[in-house]
Design a protein around this motif. Structure first.
Motif, mmCIF file in Angstrom:
data_model
loop_
_atom_site.group_PDB
_atom_site.id
_atom_site.type_symbol
_atom_site.label_atom_id
_atom_site.label_comp_id
_atom_site.label_asym_id
_atom_site.label_seq_id
_atom_site.Cartn_x
_atom_site.Cartn_y
_atom_site.Cartn_z
ATOM 1 N N GLU A 168 0.811 -1.218 0.000
ATOM 2 C CA GLU A 168 0.000 0.000 0.000
ATOM 3 C C GLU A 168 0.846 1.270 0.000
ATOM 4 O O GLU A 168 0.306 2.375 0.128
ATOM 5 C CB GLU A 168 -0.941 0.003 1.216
ATOM 6 C CG GLU A 168 -1.933 -1.142 1.248
ATOM 7 C CD GLU A 168 -1.285 -2.446 1.717
ATOM 8 O OE1 GLU A 168 -1.857 -3.514 1.476
ATOM 9 O OE2 GLU A 168 -0.189 -2.376 2.307
ATOM 10 N N LYS A 169 2.167 1.122 -0.083
ATOM 11 C CA LYS A 169 3.083 2.275 -0.075
ATOM 12 C C LYS A 169 2.851 3.151 1.154
ATOM 13 O O LYS A 169 2.825 4.389 1.078
ATOM 14 C CB LYS A 169 2.926 3.091 -1.359
ATOM 15 C CG LYS A 169 3.251 2.303 -2.619
ATOM 16 C CD LYS A 169 3.070 3.151 -3.865
ATOM 17 C CE LYS A 169 3.362 2.335 -5.133
ATOM 18 N NZ LYS A 169 3.181 3.150 -6.365
ATOM 19 N N LEU A 170 2.696 2.501 2.279
ATOM 20 C CA LEU A 170 2.491 3.221 3.533
ATOM 21 C C LEU A 170 3.708 4.080 3.853
ATOM 22 O O LEU A 170 4.849 3.618 3.772
ATOM 23 C CB LEU A 170 2.246 2.243 4.681
ATOM 24 C CG LEU A 170 2.159 2.874 6.086
ATOM 25 C CD1 LEU A 170 0.904 3.733 6.210
ATOM 26 C CD2 LEU A 170 2.174 1.798 7.156
ATOM 27 N N ASP A 171 3.448 5.322 4.212
ATOM 28 C CA ASP A 171 4.495 6.248 4.630
ATOM 29 C C ASP A 171 3.953 7.007 5.841
ATOM 30 O O ASP A 171 3.160 7.934 5.691
ATOM 31 C CB ASP A 171 4.845 7.203 3.491
ATOM 32 C CG ASP A 171 6.010 8.120 3.845
ATOM 33 O OD1 ASP A 171 6.531 8.033 4.979
ATOM 34 O OD2 ASP A 171 6.403 8.938 2.984
ATOM 35 N N LYS A 226 1.162 11.343 11.244
ATOM 36 C CA LYS A 226 0.871 11.609 9.836
ATOM 37 C C LYS A 226 1.108 10.328 9.036
ATOM 38 O O LYS A 226 2.082 9.617 9.282
ATOM 39 C CB LYS A 226 1.765 12.724 9.294
ATOM 40 C CG LYS A 226 1.520 14.080 9.940
ATOM 41 C CD LYS A 226 2.411 15.147 9.317
ATOM 42 C CE LYS A 226 2.163 16.510 9.949
ATOM 43 N NZ LYS A 226 3.016 17.566 9.344
ATOM 44 N N ALA A 227 0.244 10.047 8.082
ATOM 45 C CA ALA A 227 0.406 8.839 7.278
ATOM 46 C C ALA A 227 -0.336 8.992 5.961
ATOM 47 O O ALA A 227 -1.343 9.700 5.866
ATOM 48 C CB ALA A 227 -0.118 7.619 8.033
ATOM 49 N N LYS A 228 0.183 8.293 4.950
ATOM 50 C CA LYS A 228 -0.517 8.202 3.670
ATOM 51 C C LYS A 228 -0.291 6.812 3.102
ATOM 52 O O LYS A 228 0.736 6.173 3.341
ATOM 53 C CB LYS A 228 -0.034 9.272 2.703
ATOM 54 C CG LYS A 228 1.437 9.245 2.399
ATOM 55 C CD LYS A 228 1.827 10.396 1.486
ATOM 56 C CE LYS A 228 3.321 10.399 1.199
ATOM 57 N NZ LYS A 228 3.713 11.506 0.290
ATOM 58 N N ALA A 229 -1.286 6.332 2.372
ATOM 59 C CA ALA A 229 -1.207 5.002 1.774
ATOM 60 C C ALA A 229 -2.162 4.934 0.595
ATOM 61 O O ALA A 229 -3.119 5.714 0.495
ATOM 62 C CB ALA A 229 -1.564 3.935 2.805
ATOM 63 N N SER A 230 -1.898 4.000 -0.311
ATOM 64 C CA SER A 230 -2.758 3.772 -1.473
ATOM 65 C C SER A 230 -3.452 2.428 -1.302
ATOM 66 O O SER A 230 -2.791 1.396 -1.159
ATOM 67 C CB SER A 230 -1.942 3.774 -2.766
ATOM 68 O OG SER A 230 -1.343 5.030 -2.968
ATOM 69 N N LEU A 231 -4.777 2.454 -1.321
ATOM 70 C CA LEU A 231 -5.566 1.237 -1.160
ATOM 71 C C LEU A 231 -6.466 1.078 -2.375
ATOM 72 O O LEU A 231 -7.559 1.637 -2.435
ATOM 73 C CB LEU A 231 -6.395 1.287 0.127
ATOM 74 C CG LEU A 231 -5.601 1.440 1.424
ATOM 75 C CD1 LEU A 231 -6.534 1.595 2.606
ATOM 76 C CD2 LEU A 231 -4.703 0.236 1.639
#
Length: 315
Positions: free
Chosen positions: A63-66, A96-101
């Motif tokens: 999910e490219k979690l950052d 803070k976080a971002k991910a692609s689902l």
């Protein structure tokens, strides 16, 4: 003659001897504050989660979690009597976080007061009689951190399911802590500490259970000069598996990279402490925790390093 020093930590303060200060994550072993003394401590922890793990393997970050977390903890500790110290611990979190689902992108930016901890330590076997000190700890975490409104819930991929994520400021329930610590001091400038803590966590609000926890810290610190301490410690944590409730099925759960820690992990933390005036009034410390082993119960993120700084001031 022994000098008094005190450490700023996540949970409990302590008495320490000469110019040596307990390790940055050690909880001070079994030592306590002198009667009538007040200590303020500030500790800041920074880490990133950009890697995913499952069992004993690092796996693809699908999910490219950052994610980045900054946690500041302010503690007030008071020597109630010569055998008992009481504490109030107040955390402030910035996550803070971002991910692609799938077709959905999730962005999280949550910050605020966490769950406040009330704690106490009582000496069972005093160091002046036994050559080491054994103490028992008790604590109560109060659900002051937000559990709704200010945190992001499930992404669109969940098809309307209202599944919370472990990025909320608190767990929404009281937690209960019980610990045991021991300290041995050699030649007034070399200290060994061991501390273990069990945290019982009842099922939290929003059908999210963070799991019970057992922590173990083993550490040694040594005063190499009147102003400088060096030390190293081993930090271990085990958490039972989290439960996201009936509204999260297995396929959906496997897709969500945002999970509370479950399984076990160990870190080695080298560190240095600066005592600017060579007296027990103020101290400044820094350490880096390196992930050394892990065995996680499901696909989830874990930080490889933690950066820690602390400051302690004795009134």
């Amino acid at each position: 003659m022994k000098k008094i020093f005190i450490k700023s930590l996540l949970l409990i303060p302590f008495i320490l001897s000469a110019d040596v200060i307990p390790a940055i994550n050690s909880n001070g072993g079994g030592l306590v504050l002198p009667e009538g003394k007040l200590k303020m401590g500030i500790k800041h922890i920074n880490f990133e989660r950009t890697s995913m793990f499952d069992g004993t393997n690092e796996v693809q970050n699908r999910e490219k979690l950052d994610a980045t977390a900054n946690i500041t903890i302010v503690g007030l500790h008071y020597g109630l009597n010569k055998k008992t110290t009481i504490s109030v611990i107040v955390p402030y979190k910035n996550i803070k976080a971002k991910a692609s689902l799938g077709a959905s992108d999730v962005a999280i930016d949550n910050r605020g007061l966490g769950d406040i901890i009330l704690a106490a330590r009582h000496v069972l076997l005093p160091i002046n009689e036994y050559g080491y000190q054994l103490s028992i700890d008790g604590g109560l975490k109060i659900p002051t951190g937000a559990t709704n409104g200010s945190f992001v819930k499930a992404p669109a991929v969940a098809n309307g399911v209202n599944t919370p994520m472990p990025t909320q400021m608190g767990t929404g329930e009281f937690e209960y802590k019980l610990g045991l610590g021991i300290t041995k001091i050699i030649d007034e400038n070399w200290e060994f500490d061991a501390h273990t803590m069990y945290t019982y966590r009842p099922k939290a609000h929003n059908d999210y259970d963070y799991g019970d926890e057992i922590c173990l810290n083993l550490s040694t610190t040594k005063a190499v000069t009147k102003q400088i301490n060096i030390g190293v410690e081993y930090n271990f944590a085990y958490n039972t598996k989290t439960d996201m409730g009936d509204d999260t099925n297995a396929p959906l759960r496997s897709m969500l990279p945002f999970k509370a820690f479950s399984g076990n992990a160990g870190y080695i933390t080298p560190q240095i402490e600066f005592i600017p005036f060579g007296k027990p009034k103020i101290h400044l410390g820094a350490g880096i925790s390196f992930l050394t082993h892990y065995n996680l119960r499901e696909y989830q993120p874990l930080e490889k390093k933690r950066f820690i700084i602390r400051m302690g001031y004795l009134f």
